[in-house]
Design a protein around this motif. Sequence first.
Motif, short mmCIF file in Angstrom:
data_model
loop_
_atom_site.label_atom_id
_atom_site.label_comp_id
_atom_site.label_asym_id
_atom_site.label_seq_id
_atom_site.Cartn_x
_atom_site.Cartn_y
_atom_site.Cartn_z
N LEU A 1 -7.69 8.00 0.69
CA LEU A 1 -8.43 6.91 0.08
C LEU A 1 -7.52 6.08 -0.82
CD1 LEU A 1 -11.44 7.41 -2.31
CD2 LEU A 1 -9.18 7.68 -3.20
N GLY A 2 -7.82 4.78 -0.92
CA GLY A 2 -7.16 3.91 -1.88
C GLY A 2 -8.23 3.29 -2.77
N PHE A 3 -8.05 3.41 -4.09
CA PHE A 3 -9.07 3.00 -5.06
C PHE A 3 -8.34 2.13 -6.09
CE2 PHE A 3 -12.77 5.11 -7.69
CZ PHE A 3 -12.88 4.01 -8.50
N GLY A 4 -8.57 0.80 -6.04
CA GLY A 4 -7.83 -0.12 -6.90
C GLY A 4 -8.43 -0.23 -8.30
N ALA B 1 -14.95 -4.33 -2.40
CA ALA B 1 -15.01 -2.87 -2.27
C ALA B 1 -14.33 -2.19 -3.47
CB ALA B 1 -14.33 -2.44 -0.99
N GLY C 1 -11.75 -10.17 -7.81
CA GLY C 1 -11.46 -8.81 -7.34
C GLY C 1 -10.16 -8.68 -6.57
N ARG C 2 -9.48 -9.79 -6.33
CA ARG C 2 -8.21 -9.73 -5.59
C ARG C 2 -7.10 -10.36 -6.40
NH1 ARG C 2 -9.77 -6.27 -3.53
NH2 ARG C 2 -10.28 -5.78 -1.40
N GLU D 1 0.87 -1.18 0.00
CA GLU D 1 0.00 0.00 0.00
C GLU D 1 0.91 1.23 0.00
OE1 GLU D 1 -1.85 1.19 3.58
OE2 GLU D 1 -0.48 0.09 4.88
N TYR E 1 -6.53 8.93 9.50
CA TYR E 1 -5.46 8.24 10.26
C TYR E 1 -4.57 9.30 10.91
CZ TYR E 1 -3.20 9.08 5.70
OH TYR E 1 -2.73 9.66 4.53
N GLY F 1 -10.02 6.44 4.95
CA GLY F 1 -10.44 7.03 6.20
C GLY F 1 -9.39 7.94 6.79
N TYR G 1 -4.30 1.62 11.37
CA TYR G 1 -3.99 3.03 11.65
C TYR G 1 -5.18 4.00 11.60
CZ TYR G 1 -3.15 2.79 6.50
OH TYR G 1 -3.24 2.55 5.17
N TYR G 2 -6.36 3.54 11.16
CA TYR G 2 -7.48 4.49 11.10
C TYR G 2 -7.94 4.88 12.50
CZ TYR G 2 -7.62 3.36 6.16
OH TYR G 2 -7.28 3.19 4.85
N PHE H 1 -13.50 1.14 -3.44
CA PHE H 1 -12.42 1.89 -2.79
C PHE H 1 -12.65 1.93 -1.29
CE2 PHE H 1 -15.33 5.49 -4.04
CZ PHE H 1 -15.56 6.06 -2.79
N GLY H 2 -11.60 2.29 -0.58
CA GLY H 2 -11.72 2.38 0.87
C GLY H 2 -10.74 3.39 1.41
N HIS I 1 -1.81 -4.87 -7.92
CA HIS I 1 -2.86 -3.99 -8.44
C HIS I 1 -2.35 -2.56 -8.45
CE1 HIS I 1 -3.48 -3.40 -4.09
NE2 HIS I 1 -4.14 -2.29 -4.38
N ARG J 1 -12.80 -1.43 8.43
CA ARG J 1 -11.53 -1.40 7.71
C ARG J 1 -10.49 -2.28 8.39
NH1 ARG J 1 -10.68 -0.24 3.39
NH2 ARG J 1 -8.95 1.20 3.45
#
Length: 424
Positions: free
Chosen positions: A316-319, A292, A120-121, A83, A299, A297, A275-276, A294-295, A125, A271
């Motif tokens: 945000l992280g959007f794959g 999902a 999806g995984r 990440e 931190y 939050g 760290y959030y 994207f996800g 990515h 999540r």
Amino acid sequence: MSTAPVSFSPVRGMRDFYPEDMLWRNRVFDAWRSASAAFGFQPYDACVVESLELLQRKSGEEVSEQIYHFEDKSGRRLALRPEMTPTLARMIAARRGSLAFPVKWFTTAQCFRYERMTRGRKREHYQWNMDIVGEQAVTAEVEILAAAAAALQMMGMPDDSYKIHVNNRALLAELLHNTGILPEHHPAVFLALDKRGKINDEEIEELLKAEGLGSEPIRRTFELLEVQTLDQAEALAGQDSPAVRRLRELFTLARLYGIDDRLVFDISVIRGLAYYTDIVFEAFDIGRRFRAIFGGGRYDNLLTTVGGDPTPAVGLGFGDVVIMEILKEMLGDQAASARSGVAVGYMFQEQRDAAMRLARKLRTDGEQVDVMLTHLKPKQFFARASAGTSAEAVFIGPDDVAKGVVRRKNLDTRAETEIRLPIA
Ligand code: HAM
């Protein structure tokens, strides 16, 4: 050297992108870039290789166990990043004295995770990251969610085809506290509850027991997840709950940004990253048939964890994997049929120079030109142009050179116009 045949497949979990795949990928990447620019985010980047120490956290997160790591020839312990957020925190901490906060940064980072492969995984990515660092106000959350909504719109996702599920970890912390669960247990409880849906409730119960929770607090913890609305949450947390106040503000601001129709309060969104600290969110397709989209939050403590000054942050992280699956299903091959530019061909070697001169002129004028590299018969040329990605075609024969004009043909409509050939 081994003489065994090399497999033509990419390494398991990794992807090849052929030109037709790039049409989809560009559709997604272009939307990410445009939305980032529209919302005033600045680009940044870093190497995919990071120090393992920065990435590893001792919190029992899934992502920490999925890191691809290795030692270099000098014995450094390195990893392919799973990440981008720790790298961002490191980069911000390194410049803490000179940055004018808040900073709004974005990147499209390739990330690697040794995942169990499901729909999806993948094990690699691309992930669009947008982060606002140095801002405490909920305006930062809304700005990021509105930018993500704008990107989805640019990709062709109708507004009613997805929902952004929003929760606040600080609210859960308040509610857990009310049930008698001390703050030191909260991170482990969050990570255990995040596994809901992936493992069964008995297994979650085991995780909570392992954290030292008794059966009554465990029962009450599960009860919390039955909360359906923000009003119910407020009734439990109390009217002066700061966490509820921030969520209410988020929904009010969302109206101003015109994205409130896509936001829902959902206490089950927790999540999987430790760290959030506050508001967290995840977007799903309306039928919830995919993982999902994207996800992200807030931190607020990560900068301190990597050794920087206390600095609030949200991102945000959007794959690219899930959204491409959704778009392909929703749009069929619409994206794959995008044609542009002009193909230029010629019948005999004698017309080659005229073709090259025309290609050069059109390119100077800003057009995309696919000039043939050898002479071709008309049938061959038009077959090749139609099978390619050009929208138009120009074919130069001996008569055209003699007249100094040539026809330019639209490959879809067959409509023709005449253009002048540049003179030598
Ligand atoms: P994450 O939820 O782990 O968050 O990942 C964010 C998104 O990346 C997911 O919603 C999904 O679209 C995509 N993704 C993650 N893992 C995979 C995978 N194995 N295959 C395909 N797609 C995947 C984070 O990584 C946070 N660092 C995001 C963030 C940025 N939070 C604050 N700033």
